[in-house]
Design an enzyme around this catalytic site. Sequence first.
Site, PDB file in Angstrom:
ATOM      1  N   GLY A  36       0.887  -1.184  -0.293  1.00  0.00           N
ATOM      2  CA  GLY A  36      -0.056  -0.153  -0.098  1.00  0.00           C
ATOM      3  C   GLY A  36       0.942   1.306   0.040  1.00  0.00           C
ATOM      4  N   HIS A  37       1.820   1.248   0.754  1.00  0.00           N
ATOM      5  CA  HIS A  37       2.672   2.319   0.995  1.00  0.00           C
ATOM      6  C   HIS A  37       3.558   2.567  -0.216  1.00  0.00           C
ATOM      7  CE1 HIS A  37       2.601   1.191   5.434  1.00  0.00           C
ATOM      8  NE2 HIS A  37       2.323   2.594   5.332  1.00  0.00           N
ATOM      9  N   GLY A 149      -3.167   7.754   1.325  1.00  0.00           N
ATOM     10  CA  GLY A 149      -4.117   6.778   0.861  1.00  0.00           C
ATOM     11  C   GLY A 149      -5.299   6.829   1.093  1.00  0.00           C
ATOM     12  N   ASP A 152      -6.983   5.418   4.535  1.00  0.00           N
ATOM     13  CA  ASP A 152      -7.427   6.482   5.596  1.00  0.00           C
ATOM     14  C   ASP A 152      -8.138   7.594   5.333  1.00  0.00           C
ATOM     15  OD1 ASP A 152      -5.682   5.260   7.916  1.00  0.00           O
ATOM     16  OD2 ASP A 152      -4.199   5.414   6.286  1.00  0.00           O
TER      17      ASP A 152
HETATM   18  P1  AMP Z   1       0.799   4.902   7.687  1.00  0.00           P
HETATM   19  O1  AMP Z   1       2.355   4.465   7.757  1.00  0.00           O
HETATM   20  O2  AMP Z   1      -0.144   3.896   8.106  1.00  0.00           O
HETATM   21  O3  AMP Z   1       0.830   6.141   8.433  1.00  0.00           O
HETATM   22  O4  AMP Z   1       0.275   5.292   6.161  1.00  0.00           O
HETATM   23  C1  AMP Z   1       1.046   6.013   5.509  1.00  0.00           C
HETATM   24  C2  AMP Z   1       0.495   6.464   4.006  1.00  0.00           C
HETATM   25  O5  AMP Z   1       0.107   5.037   3.474  1.00  0.00           O
HETATM   26  C3  AMP Z   1      -0.933   6.804   4.460  1.00  0.00           C
HETATM   27  O6  AMP Z   1      -1.560   8.011   3.553  1.00  0.00           O
HETATM   28  C4  AMP Z   1      -2.016   5.754   4.276  1.00  0.00           C
HETATM   29  O7  AMP Z   1      -3.259   6.067   4.099  1.00  0.00           O
HETATM   30  C5  AMP Z   1      -1.378   5.077   3.191  1.00  0.00           C
HETATM   31  N1  AMP Z   1      -1.815   3.448   3.193  1.00  0.00           N
HETATM   32  C6  AMP Z   1      -1.664   2.775   4.261  1.00  0.00           C
HETATM   33  N2  AMP Z   1      -2.337   1.853   3.829  1.00  0.00           N
HETATM   34  C7  AMP Z   1      -2.481   1.562   2.368  1.00  0.00           C
HETATM   35  C8  AMP Z   1      -3.187   0.826   1.641  1.00  0.00           C
HETATM   36  N3  AMP Z   1      -3.556  -0.382   1.852  1.00  0.00           N
HETATM   37  N4  AMP Z   1      -3.307   1.168   0.203  1.00  0.00           N
HETATM   38  C9  AMP Z   1      -2.958   2.407   0.056  1.00  0.00           C
HETATM   39  N5  AMP Z   1      -2.471   3.284   0.791  1.00  0.00           N
HETATM   40  C10 AMP Z   1      -2.299   2.870   2.178  1.00  0.00           C
END
Ligand code: AMP
Length: 283
Positions: A36-37, A149, A152
């Site tokens: 995802g990231h 993403g 969220d």
């Molecule tokens: P985090 O590390 O959880 O703070 O996420 C960092 C970024 O990655 C944020 O913009 C999230 O929305 C995005 N993100 C997390 N999981 C996914 C996913 N499965 N698909 C797309 N983007 C994601």
Amino acid sequence: MIILKTAAALQQFLQSFPGHPHQTGFVPTMGALHKGHLSLVKKCREERAITVASIFVNPTQFNDLADFERYPVTLEKDTALLADAKCDVLFLPSLAEVYPDGTGNLPEYDLGEIGDILEGFYRPGHFSGVCQVVHRLLSMVRPGHLYLGQKDYQQCKVIERLVNLTEISLQLHIVPTVREHDGLAMSSRNMRLSPAERKIAPAIYEELCRVKANLGAEPVSSLTKHAVENLLRAGFSKVDYIAVAERDTLAGVDQPAPGQELVVLMAAYLGGIRLIDNMEVIA
Ligand code: AMP
């Protein structure tokens, strides 16, 4: 890929590019990276000349201290994944770099209704913390483009509000949710699920699909009631919310108008792990 740990070093590096800031895209993360990231990094690389990703586990956005303490840290693997994805810069600031005056006296933002409902209601203080860290990171990176993403969903809306409030000149890009083969939205928290919980977890995606499929045919109240029951029956321990909402304001919608553009949002606990997911729907 170059790894930089201070805002000064980052700015010195970025200023040497004539395309900065207009061609600089920024992907903030808390690490424990997954596909995802990496899809955000890929999108940013396709669209911008310079891609900066950050890893910083922000203590101020955890309303639950235990959740912060258990947040997975996999820095070596993350660095390799970002290098493979051809990210240009990995920004790795320390706590003192992000919050030089400590975390005791950080700004609060007037987020309005969007900050108080759904995630804002169930995780008090969470969006304040998100805004504090995103505002600081944006002031350190100063990108022209920010990649977030859709996973969220409400966070995207809150950050949009932050950007408007602070009049930061920036374009937001929302990247679709990347899912496992069985529909489970990829999340750093998934690695804390036991094998048994991991089998149950896709039920959240199945319920999103069920609400989407039946939106015109069944009242919203009965759809969401059944979804809660189904999740609990599947083995989820608690459901914080299942909501059908307007896409812009995330205000709940009881009687959708035909053709209305909506989003279904869910948050539920599987054992001690809180999972969130969402799906855009048209009534
Ligand atoms: P985090 O590390 O959880 O703070 O996420 C960092 C970024 O990655 C944020 O913009 C999230 O929305 C995005 N993100 C997390 N999981 C996914 C996913 N499965 N698909 C797309 N983007 C994601």
